[in-house]
Each structure stands twice: as structure tokens, then as C-alpha cells.
Design a protein around this motif. Structure first.
Motif, PDB file in Angstrom:
ATOM      1  N   ARG A 176       0.554  -1.225  -0.484  1.00 29.95           N
ATOM      2  CA  ARG A 176       0.235  -0.120  -0.070  1.00 29.95           C
ATOM      3  C   ARG A 176       1.133   1.331   0.121  1.00 29.95           C
ATOM      4  O   ARG A 176       0.646   2.015  -0.781  1.00 29.95           O
ATOM      5  N   ASN A 177       1.800   1.316   0.632  1.00 31.77           N
ATOM      6  CA  ASN A 177       3.014   2.411   0.709  1.00 31.77           C
ATOM      7  C   ASN A 177       3.800   2.746  -0.643  1.00 31.77           C
ATOM      8  O   ASN A 177       3.630   3.644  -1.298  1.00 31.77           O
ATOM      9  N   LEU A 178       4.185   1.287  -1.011  1.00 27.53           N
ATOM     10  CA  LEU A 178       4.192   1.339  -2.109  1.00 27.53           C
ATOM     11  C   LEU A 178       3.795   2.408  -3.563  1.00 27.53           C
ATOM     12  O   LEU A 178       3.974   2.888  -4.912  1.00 27.53           O
ATOM     13  N   GLY A 179       2.131   2.122  -2.936  1.00 25.54           N
ATOM     14  CA  GLY A 179       1.260   2.681  -4.579  1.00 25.54           C
ATOM     15  C   GLY A 179       0.995   3.578  -4.010  1.00 25.54           C
ATOM     16  O   GLY A 179       0.904   4.782  -5.117  1.00 25.54           O
ATOM     17  N   ALA A 180       1.593   4.657  -2.793  1.00 29.36           N
ATOM     18  CA  ALA A 180       1.321   5.323  -2.553  1.00 29.36           C
ATOM     19  C   ALA A 180       2.298   6.759  -2.847  1.00 29.36           C
ATOM     20  O   ALA A 180       2.151   7.562  -3.294  1.00 29.36           O
ATOM     21  N   LEU A 181       3.609   5.963  -2.756  1.00 29.10           N
ATOM     22  CA  LEU A 181       4.756   6.302  -3.617  1.00 29.10           C
ATOM     23  C   LEU A 181       4.827   6.729  -5.000  1.00 29.10           C
ATOM     24  O   LEU A 181       5.246   7.693  -5.899  1.00 29.10           O
ATOM     25  N   VAL A 182       4.380   5.520  -5.674  1.00 23.82           N
ATOM     26  CA  VAL A 182       3.964   5.650  -7.768  1.00 23.82           C
ATOM     27  C   VAL A 182       2.630   7.133  -7.449  1.00 23.82           C
ATOM     28  O   VAL A 182       3.259   7.829  -8.588  1.00 23.82           O
ATOM     29  N   GLU A 183       2.642   6.841  -6.323  1.00 23.03           N
ATOM     30  CA  GLU A 183       1.175   8.251  -7.612  1.00 23.03           C
ATOM     31  C   GLU A 183       1.821   9.667  -6.527  1.00 23.03           C
ATOM     32  O   GLU A 183       1.726  10.614  -7.969  1.00 23.03           O
ATOM     33  N   ALA A 184       2.799   9.365  -5.633  1.00 17.71           N
ATOM     34  CA  ALA A 184       3.401  10.705  -5.496  1.00 17.71           C
ATOM     35  C   ALA A 184       4.241  11.060  -6.407  1.00 17.71           C
ATOM     36  O   ALA A 184       4.446  11.887  -6.724  1.00 17.71           O
ATOM     37  N   CYS A 185       5.158  10.131  -7.030  1.00 15.83           N
ATOM     38  CA  CYS A 185       5.790  10.528  -8.037  1.00 15.83           C
ATOM     39  C   CYS A 185       5.656  10.621  -9.304  1.00 15.83           C
ATOM     40  O   CYS A 185       6.416  11.332  -9.862  1.00 15.83           O
ATOM     41  N   GLY A 186       3.843  10.093  -9.724  1.00 19.33           N
ATOM     42  CA  GLY A 186       4.105  10.626 -10.725  1.00 19.33           C
ATOM     43  C   GLY A 186       4.879  10.514 -11.814  1.00 19.33           C
ATOM     44  O   GLY A 186       5.593   9.118 -12.271  1.00 19.33           O
ATOM     45  N   ARG A 187       5.022  11.392 -12.978  1.00 18.34           N
ATOM     46  CA  ARG A 187       5.854  10.916 -14.446  1.00 18.34           C
ATOM     47  C   ARG A 187       6.846  11.779 -13.675  1.00 18.34           C
ATOM     48  O   ARG A 187       7.760  11.917 -14.386  1.00 18.34           O
ATOM     49  N   ASN A 188       7.501  12.419 -12.183  1.00 19.91           N
ATOM     50  CA  ASN A 188       8.860  13.034 -12.364  1.00 19.91           C
ATOM     51  C   ASN A 188       9.910  11.835 -11.860  1.00 19.91           C
ATOM     52  O   ASN A 188      10.484  12.376 -11.800  1.00 19.91           O
ATOM     53  N   ALA A 189       9.244  10.751 -11.095  1.00 17.24           N
ATOM     54  CA  ALA A 189      10.513   9.794 -11.003  1.00 17.24           C
ATOM     55  C   ALA A 189       9.676   8.320 -11.160  1.00 17.24           C
ATOM     56  O   ALA A 189       8.501   8.500 -11.097  1.00 17.24           O
ATOM     57  N   GLN A 190      10.611   7.555 -11.455  1.00 17.03           N
ATOM     58  CA  GLN A 190       9.785   5.990 -10.760  1.00 17.03           C
ATOM     59  C   GLN A 190       9.935   5.577  -9.636  1.00 17.03           C
ATOM     60  O   GLN A 190      11.109   5.851  -8.747  1.00 17.03           O
ATOM     61  N   VAL A 191       9.230   4.379  -9.675  1.00 12.07           N
ATOM     62  CA  VAL A 191       9.634   3.931  -8.051  1.00 12.07           C
ATOM     63  C   VAL A 191      10.194   2.511  -7.865  1.00 12.07           C
ATOM     64  O   VAL A 191       9.680   1.553  -9.218  1.00 12.07           O
ATOM     65  N   LEU A 192      10.925   1.513  -7.354  1.00 16.38           N
ATOM     66  CA  LEU A 192      11.710   0.725  -7.662  1.00 16.38           C
ATOM     67  C   LEU A 192      11.084   0.113  -6.275  1.00 16.38           C
ATOM     68  O   LEU A 192      11.537   0.559  -5.249  1.00 16.38           O
ATOM     69  N   VAL A 193      10.692  -1.249  -5.931  1.00 23.34           N
ATOM     70  CA  VAL A 193      10.496  -2.200  -5.185  1.00 23.34           C
ATOM     71  C   VAL A 193      12.064  -2.513  -4.975  1.00 23.34           C
ATOM     72  O   VAL A 193      12.380  -2.732  -5.018  1.00 23.34           O
ATOM     73  N   GLY A 194      11.611  -3.075  -3.176  1.00 20.80           N
ATOM     74  CA  GLY A 194      13.336  -3.714  -2.520  1.00 20.80           C
ATOM     75  C   GLY A 194      12.843  -5.146  -2.431  1.00 20.80           C
ATOM     76  O   GLY A 194      13.268  -5.658  -1.288  1.00 20.80           O
ATOM     77  N   SER A 195      11.406  -5.482  -2.053  1.00 23.62           N
ATOM     78  CA  SER A 195      11.656  -6.905  -2.118  1.00 23.62           C
ATOM     79  C   SER A 195      10.702  -7.859  -2.661  1.00 23.62           C
ATOM     80  O   SER A 195       9.776  -7.386  -3.944  1.00 23.62           O
ATOM     81  N   GLY A 196      11.548  -8.649  -2.607  1.00 19.90           N
ATOM     82  CA  GLY A 196      11.889  -9.216  -3.698  1.00 19.90           C
ATOM     83  C   GLY A 196       9.938 -10.615  -3.635  1.00 19.90           C
ATOM     84  O   GLY A 196       9.406 -10.715  -4.574  1.00 19.90           O
ATOM     85  N   ALA A 197       9.683 -10.231  -2.822  1.00 17.84           N
ATOM     86  CA  ALA A 197       8.260 -10.815  -2.981  1.00 17.84           C
ATOM     87  C   ALA A 197       7.270 -10.199  -3.380  1.00 17.84           C
ATOM     88  O   ALA A 197       6.190 -10.947  -3.289  1.00 17.84           O
ATOM     89  N   LEU A 198       7.540  -9.095  -3.740  1.00 13.62           N
ATOM     90  CA  LEU A 198       6.603  -8.338  -3.990  1.00 13.62           C
ATOM     91  C   LEU A 198       6.684  -7.927  -5.627  1.00 13.62           C
ATOM     92  O   LEU A 198       5.938  -6.275  -6.295  1.00 13.62           O
ATOM     93  N   LEU A 199       7.592  -8.272  -5.880  1.00 11.95           N
ATOM     94  CA  LEU A 199       8.142  -7.525  -6.740  1.00 11.95           C
ATOM     95  C   LEU A 199       6.765  -7.582  -7.976  1.00 11.95           C
ATOM     96  O   LEU A 199       6.261  -7.225  -9.020  1.00 11.95           O
TER      97      LEU A 199
END
Length: 297
Positions: free
Chosen positions: A171-194
Motif C-alpha cells: 500500500r505504501n509503495l502504491g502511494a509512492l507511485v502516485e506521489a512520484c507521478g511522472r517526475n520519478a520512478q519507483v523501484l521495489v526492494g522486496s523480492g516477495a512483491l515484485l
């Protein structure tokens, strides 16, 4: 903006029996990892025992990686407590061939790390860095939360191009995706969630599990990109438990033991970290067998 899409490997740092840097073993590991369709290499991430490295060792690792990396992305972890030290490290690493830097917040003076202080730290770093900055959110090690609101302001800076989220919270990762928008990209750090992270808008991951399951991690990403969600899901079922048992629960010692089992060079962690004991080795062996991993899997 450099595209961060794909699987990035936060590579382990091998040490010799006398505790020094085993650079030839590192170079051999790199050749194997780079034989797969990875997006890049991260030197001096958490899996690379970054806090335990000397500056000259970090330089040697970056130089060795730059010599092999080709057109893929070389990212270097440069987090430090003092803003000026991060700035100096970023300049040094850029001069050695880094394409981007992965920067955490300071945390020793935790009570002083108010959102405005953290903001000013990262903006000063971004202003001075000769290469793009990726924010590093890893609350289990650095208990300073890069909240979506703070991140949305930080990524307005043109030199902040992404964030690695190792919170393990989708859920936090999804919120970060929304926060970044087109300005930046989000990478996940957990292999369980790729797989799930890709579904909610992450562009890839910096994954400890990919150091030991490189082929499977890349296969997951490639299948998802091709729209083959059945295969992507199957690969997630393979690497997810491996992440949990080896990376999340076993830590550096277990990752290095797995590398040894797979024909790469893991070796012992640097003291005060301790090598895997018999019980941990049994867990590693069982996890590798369950994932059907062999050499270069």
C-alpha cells in the motif's frame, strides 16, 4: 531521465579469508550476473554490506563494476550521516563511472530528522550531485520515513529520478507511485512483491533475491512486460519464498551462503556480522531446493 525499469542487483561484497576485499572474486561474480538481462548493478547497497566498507574498498568495487557494466546502470549507495559527506561521495563515485547514486537519510540524530530537515538534506544532495539521485527508503535499518507527501515534493527536483521502497508495504509503495507521478520512478526492494509492485506501477526492483535467483527474477520481469501474467506469477511463486527464507530472515550471511551453494563466491560477512551456522545453512539449502535453483538460476 535515465530509465530505471527492470531488475537491478544489489550485489554482495566478497571478502577474503583475511577479511580484505576479494576483488577478483567480485569480478568473477559480476561476469555471471551480467550474463543475464538485468537492468543494472547496485554497489554498496544493504546486501553489499555498505556500512562496513572503507572508502577505498568502495572505490575499487565501483571501478571494477564500471569496467564491465556496459550500457546498463551502475548505481552506488552513498548514504552517510553528514550531508557534505554524501555530496563528496557522489562526486567521487560519478568520477569513477557511477550513473546514479542511492541515498538514504541520516538517522543517528533521529529526533532531529524532521521532514523539513530530511527535505533540505536530499535537496542539497540533489543540487550538488553530478549524477541522478535515487532516494532510499528502508525503515527497518534507517527509521526515517520518506512519506508519500515528502517524496512528492522531493521528486519535483529534476535530479531526483526515483525511489527504492524497501518498506515491504504494498500500500505504501502504491502511494509512492502516485506521489512520484511522472517526475520519478519507483523501484521495489522486496523480492516477495515484485509482481504486485509492477502491477501497481513500479518500474522494477532492486532485489536482494535477484543476486541468487537472477534468471528467475529477470524472467518474471520479462514475462510481465510481455503480458504473460501466468508465467510472471509462476516466477513470483518461485522467488517469493526464497526472498522470505534467505534474504528477509537469513540476512547477509544466508545470501552469501546461497551464493556459495550456487557456484558463485559468497564467503563470510564482515565482522561483526557472523557466517551462517548449521541451522541457517539447512534453511538455505531447503529454500534453494524448493525453488529448484541450480547454478545461475
Amino acid at each position: 531521465m535515465r530509465d530505471l525499469g527492470g531488475v537491478h542487483l544489489p550485489v554482495a561484497t566478497p571478502f577474503s579469508e583475511d577479511g580484505g576485499l576479494a576483488i577478483e572474486a567480485f569480478e568473477a561474480n559480476l561476469r555471471e550476473w551480467l550474463s543475464h538481462p538485468i537492468a543494472g548493478i547496485v554497489v554498496a547497497g544493504s546486501t553489499g554490506e555498505a556500512p562496513l566498507l572503507r572508502s577505498r574498498e568502495l572505490s575499487a568495487l565501483v571501478e571494477a563494476t564500471a569496467a564491465q557494466i556496459g550500457d546498463r546502470t551502475l548505481t552506488v549507495g552513498t548514504g552517510a550521516e553528514a550531508t557534505r559527506d554524501v555530496i563528496a561521495a557522489n562526486r567521487d563515485m560519478a568520477g569513477l563511472g557511477a550513473h546514479a547514486v542511492l541515498v538514504r537519510s541520516g538517522s543517528y540524530y533521529l529526533k532531529a530528522m524532521r521532514p523539513d530537515v530530511v527535505r533540505d538534506h536530499f535537496l542539497a544532495v540533489a543540487d550538488a550531485s553530478p549524477v541522478p539521485v535515487i532516494l532510499y527508503h528502508i525503515p527497518q535499518f534507517v527509521p526515517v520515513h520518506l512519506t508519500p507527501d515528502l517524496v512528492s515534493r522531493l521528486v519535483e527536483h529534476p535530479n531526483i529520478i526515483g525511489i527504492k521502497d524497501s518498506s515491504g508495504d504494498l500500500r505504501n509503495l502504491g502511494a509512492l507511485v502516485e506521489a512520484c507521478g511522472r517526475n520519478a520512478q519507483v523501484l521495489v526492494g522486496s523480492g516477495a512483491l515484485l509482481y504486485a509492485a509492477l502491477e501497481v506501477g513500479a518500474v522494477g526492483g532492486i532485489l536482494g533475491v535477484a543476486v541468487i535467483a537472477t534468471r528467475s527474477s529477470c524472467a518474471l520481469y520479462d514475462a510481465w512486460r510481455a503480458g504473460d501474467h501466468r508465467r510472471a506469477g509462476a516466477m513470483q511463486e518461485r522467488i517469493g519464498p526464497l526472498h522470505k527464507r534467505v534474504v528477509a530472515e537469513g540476512g547477509i550471511a544466508a545470501v552469501k551462503a546461497a551464493l556459495d551453494r550456487l557456484g558463485l563466491y559468497g564467503g563470510a560477512p564482515r565482522s561483526p556480522l557472523q557466517p551462517a551456522d548449521a541451522a541457517q545453512l539447512a534453511v538455505v539449502d531447503a529454500a534453494l531446493e524448493a525453488a529448484a535453483l541450480g547454478v545461475s538460476a
